[in-house]
Design a protein around this motif. Structure first.
Motif, short mmCIF file in Angstrom:
data_model
loop_
_atom_site.label_atom_id
_atom_site.label_comp_id
_atom_site.label_asym_id
_atom_site.label_seq_id
_atom_site.Cartn_x
_atom_site.Cartn_y
_atom_site.Cartn_z
N ASP A 11 0.84 -1.19 0.00
CA ASP A 11 0.00 0.00 0.00
C ASP A 11 0.87 1.24 0.00
OD1 ASP A 11 -2.94 -0.99 0.55
OD2 ASP A 11 -1.62 -2.18 1.84
N ALA A 12 0.44 2.25 -0.75
CA ALA A 12 1.13 3.54 -0.77
C ALA A 12 0.21 4.59 -0.18
CB ALA A 12 1.52 3.92 -2.20
N TYR A 13 0.81 5.50 0.60
CA TYR A 13 0.06 6.55 1.28
C TYR A 13 0.65 7.93 0.95
CZ TYR A 13 -2.07 2.91 4.19
OH TYR A 13 -2.77 1.81 4.63
N LEU A 14 -0.23 8.92 0.99
CA LEU A 14 0.18 10.31 0.85
C LEU A 14 0.21 10.93 2.24
CD1 LEU A 14 0.71 12.89 -0.85
CD2 LEU A 14 -1.78 13.17 -0.97
N TYR A 15 1.32 11.60 2.58
CA TYR A 15 1.49 12.20 3.90
C TYR A 15 1.66 13.72 3.78
CZ TYR A 15 2.50 7.43 5.48
OH TYR A 15 2.42 6.08 5.76
N TRP A 16 1.14 14.45 4.77
CA TRP A 16 1.36 15.89 4.88
C TRP A 16 1.20 16.29 6.34
CZ3 TRP A 16 -3.03 13.60 3.23
CH2 TRP A 16 -4.25 13.98 3.80
N HIS A 17 1.65 17.48 6.68
CA HIS A 17 1.56 17.94 8.06
C HIS A 17 0.24 18.64 8.30
CE1 HIS A 17 2.64 19.91 11.87
NE2 HIS A 17 3.56 18.96 11.98
N SER A 18 -0.24 18.54 9.54
CA SER A 18 -1.52 19.17 9.88
C SER A 18 -1.50 20.67 9.68
CB SER A 18 -1.89 18.85 11.34
OG SER A 18 -0.88 19.31 12.22
N ASN A 19 -0.31 21.30 9.76
CA ASN A 19 -0.26 22.75 9.56
C ASN A 19 -0.50 23.14 8.10
OD1 ASN A 19 2.19 22.30 8.21
ND2 ASN A 19 3.46 22.99 9.92
N ALA A 20 -0.54 22.16 7.21
CA ALA A 20 -0.83 22.44 5.80
C ALA A 20 -2.22 21.99 5.39
CB ALA A 20 0.21 21.76 4.91
N ASP A 21 -3.00 21.53 6.34
CA ASP A 21 -4.35 21.04 6.04
C ASP A 21 -5.17 22.03 5.22
OD1 ASP A 21 -4.97 18.44 6.65
OD2 ASP A 21 -5.40 18.84 8.75
N ALA A 22 -5.17 23.29 5.69
CA ALA A 22 -6.03 24.30 5.07
C ALA A 22 -5.32 25.15 4.02
CB ALA A 22 -6.62 25.21 6.15
N ASP A 23 -4.06 24.88 3.79
CA ASP A 23 -3.30 25.67 2.81
C ASP A 23 -3.81 25.34 1.40
OD1 ASP A 23 -1.40 27.06 1.36
OD2 ASP A 23 0.14 25.51 1.58
N PRO A 24 -4.35 26.32 0.67
CA PRO A 24 -4.91 26.03 -0.67
C PRO A 24 -3.90 25.40 -1.62
CG PRO A 24 -5.57 28.20 0.07
CD PRO A 24 -4.55 27.72 1.06
N ALA A 25 -2.66 25.86 -1.57
CA ALA A 25 -1.65 25.30 -2.47
C ALA A 25 -1.37 23.84 -2.14
CB ALA A 25 -0.36 26.13 -2.38
N ASN A 26 -1.25 23.53 -0.85
CA ASN A 26 -0.97 22.17 -0.46
C ASN A 26 -2.16 21.26 -0.74
OD1 ASN A 26 -0.62 19.79 1.62
ND2 ASN A 26 1.36 20.80 1.51
N LYS A 27 -3.37 21.77 -0.52
CA LYS A 27 -4.56 20.99 -0.84
C LYS A 27 -4.62 20.69 -2.33
CE LYS A 27 -8.49 22.20 1.04
NZ LYS A 27 -9.61 23.06 1.54
N TRP A 28 -4.28 21.66 -3.14
CA TRP A 28 -4.26 21.45 -4.60
C TRP A 28 -3.22 20.40 -4.96
CZ3 TRP A 28 -0.24 22.24 -8.08
CH2 TRP A 28 -0.59 22.13 -9.44
#
Length: 306
Positions: A272-289
């Protein structure tokens, strides 16, 4: 130190010098003159009472205080960037940004090219890099913005790290065409008698396939360990060694080879492969995109083709 009496732009300069290793490259990154960067560094040195950087050859090396400051500085700058991004929105057609995605060689070989092609069509001014990833530092790298996201297998990380499942794939066996014991399939008896090559960054230890085999008292003979999947594919094509790996990765890596890809002859674990990011980027429009682009890329890519 009273923040109301401190020019916060000094920390932007500090981060640029730390990341770029010198005043000249920092000036190029920030589109400022070298004297402006040097002056800002001088002001910050005076403010904190520390040289922050000392020259070592052609590179400025951070002092212990600078090393202590860089993590909190990056977190603060990332927070400011996220806040402003939420106010300004994110338009991929006009955005001029760089994204760094942490991934190991197996993931890069399968995911990176389709992602680059998708980003090129959706956001012509956006650039992206595949960044080397140390699993021991992934929490800190995501928190500090060293990488914007990461793609890997399931990892036990802190609650501050978000994850989303990308893809699940069975394991397969890769062997050269004309192999004396592999012709569209391979028996468990023949599989266990063969020499095996594996792709890993570890110099020893069992892989998930070995753990599965051991449950039935079986074991395979690993004769070679390599770090790059293309090296393993070449070795398989030129010998009677076989390679066991995730089917998705096998098809992408086999584009330049003509090896057989056949089912494993035992109950091997899915990968299985997963995508990871930090909670401080949850709402960042660029990171969400960016995260949406990764998910779109995985969903739309033909994993059996180039």
């Amino acid at each position: 130190m009273n923040i109301s009496r401190t020019d916060l732009n000094l920390f932007v300069v500090f981060e640029a010098i730390y990341s770029q290793g010198g005043v000249t490259r920092a000036a190029e990154t920030l589109h400022l003159t070298q004297p402006t960067i040097s002056h800002a560094l001088g002001r910050l040195r005076e403010r904190v009472g520390d040289p922050l950087f000392v020259r070592h050859g052609q590179r400025l090396v951070p002092t212990p205080l600078a090393q202590k400051m860089i993590g909190p500085t990056r977190e603060a700058l990332k927070l400011f960037e996220t806040t402003l991004g939420e106010l300004d929105g994110f338009d991929p057609k006009t955005a001029e940004m760089h994204f760094a995605i942490g991934m190991r060689s197996l993931m890069e070989n399968s995911f990176f090219l389709p992602l680059v092609m998708l980003l090129k069509s959706e956001a012509p001014k956006v650039t992206v890099s595949s960044s080397p990833m140390d699993r021991r530092r992934i929490d800190g790298d995501l928190s500090a913005g060293e990488i914007n996201a990461a793609i890997d297998v399931f990892l036990p990380l802190s609650p501050d790290i978000r994850r989303e499942h990308l893809i699940s794939t069975p394991s397969v066996v890769v062997a050269r065409r004309g192999h004396p014991l592999v012709n569209g399939e391979v028996s468990l008896e023949d599989y266990l008698s063969l020499d095996h090559i594996i792709v890993t960054s570890r110099s020893q230890g069992m892989g998930p396939e070995d753990v599965a085999l051991s449950r039935d008292g079986d074991a395979r003979r690993i004769v070679a360990r390599v770090q790059q999947i293309n090296t393993a594919m070449r070795a398989v094509a030129a010998s009677d060694m076989v390679l066991t790996m995730a089917e998705v990765f096998a098809h992408r890596a086999n584009v330049w080879f003509d090896n057989q890809i056949v089912p494993v002859p035992f109950e091997a674990p899915r990968v299985d492969a997963y995508l990871y990011w930090h909670s401080n980027a949850d709402a960042d429009p660029a990171n969400k995109w960016l995260r949406n682009m990764v998910k779109t890329c995985v969903a739309e890519t033909d994993w059996t083709g180039p």
